[in-house]
Design a protein around this motif. Structure first.
Motif, PDB file in Angstrom:
ATOM      1  N   HIS A  54       0.860  -1.298  -0.152  1.00  0.00           N
ATOM      2  CA  HIS A  54      -0.057  -0.035   0.093  1.00  0.00           C
ATOM      3  C   HIS A  54       0.923   1.344  -0.334  1.00  0.00           C
ATOM      4  O   HIS A  54       2.022   1.286   0.638  1.00  0.00           O
ATOM      5  N   LEU A  55       0.515   2.159  -0.805  1.00  0.00           N
ATOM      6  CA  LEU A  55       1.169   3.570  -0.642  1.00  0.00           C
ATOM      7  C   LEU A  55       0.367   4.788  -0.183  1.00  0.00           C
ATOM      8  O   LEU A  55      -0.935   4.624  -0.600  1.00  0.00           O
ATOM      9  N   LYS A  56       0.680   5.433   0.795  1.00  0.00           N
ATOM     10  CA  LYS A  56       0.214   6.331   1.320  1.00  0.00           C
ATOM     11  C   LYS A  56       0.654   7.758   1.091  1.00  0.00           C
ATOM     12  O   LYS A  56       1.952   8.048   1.483  1.00  0.00           O
ATOM     13  N   TRP A  57      -0.072   8.642   0.979  1.00  0.00           N
ATOM     14  CA  TRP A  57       0.616  10.114   0.735  1.00  0.00           C
ATOM     15  C   TRP A  57       0.801  10.720   2.058  1.00  0.00           C
ATOM     16  O   TRP A  57       0.328  10.417   3.004  1.00  0.00           O
ATOM     17  N   LYS A  58       1.898  11.264   2.054  1.00  0.00           N
ATOM     18  CA  LYS A  58       2.514  11.980   3.403  1.00  0.00           C
ATOM     19  C   LYS A  58       2.648  13.479   2.783  1.00  0.00           C
ATOM     20  O   LYS A  58       3.555  13.679   1.923  1.00  0.00           O
ATOM     21  N   ASP A  59       2.317  14.519   3.709  1.00  0.00           N
ATOM     22  CA  ASP A  59       2.680  15.808   3.401  1.00  0.00           C
ATOM     23  C   ASP A  59       4.340  16.088   3.498  1.00  0.00           C
ATOM     24  O   ASP A  59       4.801  15.396   4.257  1.00  0.00           O
ATOM     25  N   VAL A  60       4.698  16.979   2.655  1.00  0.00           N
ATOM     26  CA  VAL A  60       6.069  17.350   2.476  1.00  0.00           C
ATOM     27  C   VAL A  60       6.791  17.555   3.867  1.00  0.00           C
ATOM     28  O   VAL A  60       7.697  17.389   4.315  1.00  0.00           O
ATOM     29  N   LYS A  61       5.552  18.411   4.654  1.00  0.00           N
ATOM     30  CA  LYS A  61       5.976  19.043   5.807  1.00  0.00           C
ATOM     31  C   LYS A  61       6.435  17.900   7.006  1.00  0.00           C
ATOM     32  O   LYS A  61       7.093  18.009   7.861  1.00  0.00           O
ATOM     33  N   GLU A  62       5.967  16.832   6.780  1.00  0.00           N
ATOM     34  CA  GLU A  62       5.831  15.482   7.729  1.00  0.00           C
ATOM     35  C   GLU A  62       7.350  14.876   7.269  1.00  0.00           C
ATOM     36  O   GLU A  62       7.606  13.939   7.968  1.00  0.00           O
ATOM     37  N   TRP A  63       7.604  15.295   5.930  1.00  0.00           N
ATOM     38  CA  TRP A  63       8.895  14.306   5.536  1.00  0.00           C
ATOM     39  C   TRP A  63      10.178  14.558   6.306  1.00  0.00           C
ATOM     40  O   TRP A  63      10.759  15.698   6.284  1.00  0.00           O
ATOM     41  N   ASP A  64      10.940  13.537   6.605  1.00  0.00           N
ATOM     42  CA  ASP A  64      12.182  13.644   7.209  1.00  0.00           C
ATOM     43  C   ASP A  64      12.748  12.455   6.786  1.00  0.00           C
ATOM     44  O   ASP A  64      12.957  11.208   7.296  1.00  0.00           O
TER      45      ASP A  64
END
Length: 124
Positions: A54-64
């Protein structure tokens, strides 16, 4: 009656679901099983043979990228042929090779578009 675990569907974070879908379907040979929205999906399931991811979108602001990224180990047969298929499609860097490990497997590894690690292996 004892409960039996049958499958696992790992969920990989992605920044752009459509770009990830293109990579997994066009490059890795997966098919779309479901999507929460046909035009702007945020959560999708993809499958190849008996493997579902499964692929789930994550907001760029949450990306680390400094945190630990998921690594999937996918059991297959004919790992050399799969490596050739993905090499032909330019899925990974040219220096990506099938290796024999000390623990008795033949495998190759690479990262998807969002630094989720994928290792395909077979017992040798």
């Amino acid at each position: 009656m004892t409960p039996t675990l049958h499958q696992i569907h790992p969920v990989l974070p992605v920044q752009n679901v459509l770009a990830a879908l293109f990579f997994y379907t066009q490059k890795l040979g997966f098919d779309i099983v479901f999507a929460d929205d046909s035009k702007d999906p945020k959560y999708v399931g993809i499958k190849r043979d008996h493997i579902e991811i499964h692929l789930k979108w994550k907001d760029v602001k949450e990306w680390d990228y400094t945190i630990y990224r998921p690594m999937l180990r996918i059991v297959t047969q004919h790992v050399d042929i799969l490596h050739q298929e993905y090499n032909f499609k330019n899925v990974f860097p040219k220096e990506t090779k099938v290796i024999k490990t000390e623990w008795g497997t033949k495998e190759f590894s690479f990262y998807d578009l969002y630094k989720n690690g994928l290792t395909f292996y077979q017992n040798s």
